[in-house]
Enzyme design. Sequence first.
Site: not given
Ligand code: MG
Length: 472
Positions: A17, A44, A118-119, A257
């Site tokens: 994200c 995302g 994010n994660g 990337y």
């Molecule tokens: Mg998640």
Amino acid sequence: MEAHLDLSSLSRPGEACGVFGIFTTEADAAHTTYFGLFALQHRGQESAGIAVSDGDTLTVYKDMGLVAQVFNETTLTALSGGIAIGHTRYSTTGSSVWENSQPVYRQIGDNGIALAHNGNLTNTTTLAALVQNGSATTDSELMTALIAERMDDHREDLGTALASVLPRFEGAYTLTILDRNHLVGVRDPYGFRPLCLGTTDHGWVLASETAALDLVGARLVRELAPGEMVIIDDDGVTSVHPFPAVQERLCLFEFVYFARPDSMLRGQNIHRARRRMGATLAEQAPVEADVVVPVPESGIPAAQGFAEAAGIRYTDGLVKNRYVGRTFIQPAQALRDRGVRLKLNAMPAELEGKRVILVDDSIIRGSTTRQLIHLVREAGATEVHLRISSPPYRWPCFYGMDTGDRSTLLAAGRDVDEIAAFLDVDTLAYLELDRLLEATGVDGAGFCTACLSGSYPTEVPLTDVKLVLERA
Ligand code: MG
Ligand code: SF4
């Protein structure tokens, strides 16, 4: 009924994200957030959302789709207020449905909080047992519920509640959070995912990447430190460190990337770092050839660096269709087998009769790479030498990179010769981990390399790792 071809098998695994946040004295924080999210679209593409506070009321608007599809002038104008957070999502936990889009909102009395994540957490099962009210499907919802319940139960403000609840979360979490009058940014103690702080003439901005600051006209103040929380309100920015210090573990794939080439990370420009990866790969694994060809777009900077270091001509032998979405109306079988051509085509004019060095940044599943090599041979290449500017991706990521079914990782359980045979290349070389780390330009350790080395910084679900171990 229309049938759809899922092109996700041809696309790269997604990043978890992008997150954004703004605290401004102006009333149109949502508009700025929209542009910030636009700059983070590459992180995302499944859903996008914005939460805004006008000092009194919180409003959240989110939907499936790209940022430009989700928002228009009418919806943005309705989101009035000076504090906002935003999110672009690529599903990692929970399926790709509206309910899982973010920001996540939770009511607390007549107040409320909204959170963008994010994660990926690695202890969701433990955390799920702690939630008292309502349901929570994703790790992000669990976090939001636990923070809100803490604020409610202990009559604590957002910052105080976060300082006591955050240490319970394990895994990767970069967060932007708001309530009525605060904007908060958090990086987990390992700092798996990036977050930077910027400033404008009217306030403060938080963003996953510096490229988002550029677009909204904010100046970079600094990257948040791992384990740092910043609380932004009318009094300015307060920095808090709610965790014991641990060794930083920034995701190495941000350099390889994920991050945009024009972003800065740990003080390094990403595009230049990727060029260095290509250059050091040319030193490590030279081969006689006529042209160096990138796999667009991911392989471009590394191919440039490779070509320059090797003194071999760089050429665009593959052309990308920029307008391919995630799904397509299903073509007939014969066409479907050529699926990769929807995204990429090879140019005989540049490849015929040539010994080709093909450069990409990584191979995850290998299905696209294999089809590509077939295209390059069909276009008349006499030899294909594949060079990958990162080590073999052998281990599942538990920190937010969607590598899907672990058993599909091409390099899990295969050595380089077997991979070369499967891909049908004349030679294959992967950049060594030490060289990759050096090419980032970042001094010292401080990276997560788990998917490349099998060395996980945190405890991870053992069954998944065992699956890969048994195959290796
Ligand atoms: Mg998640
Ligand atoms: Fe990044 Fe790989 Fe670590 Fe996941 S396992 S956080 S993709 S380096």
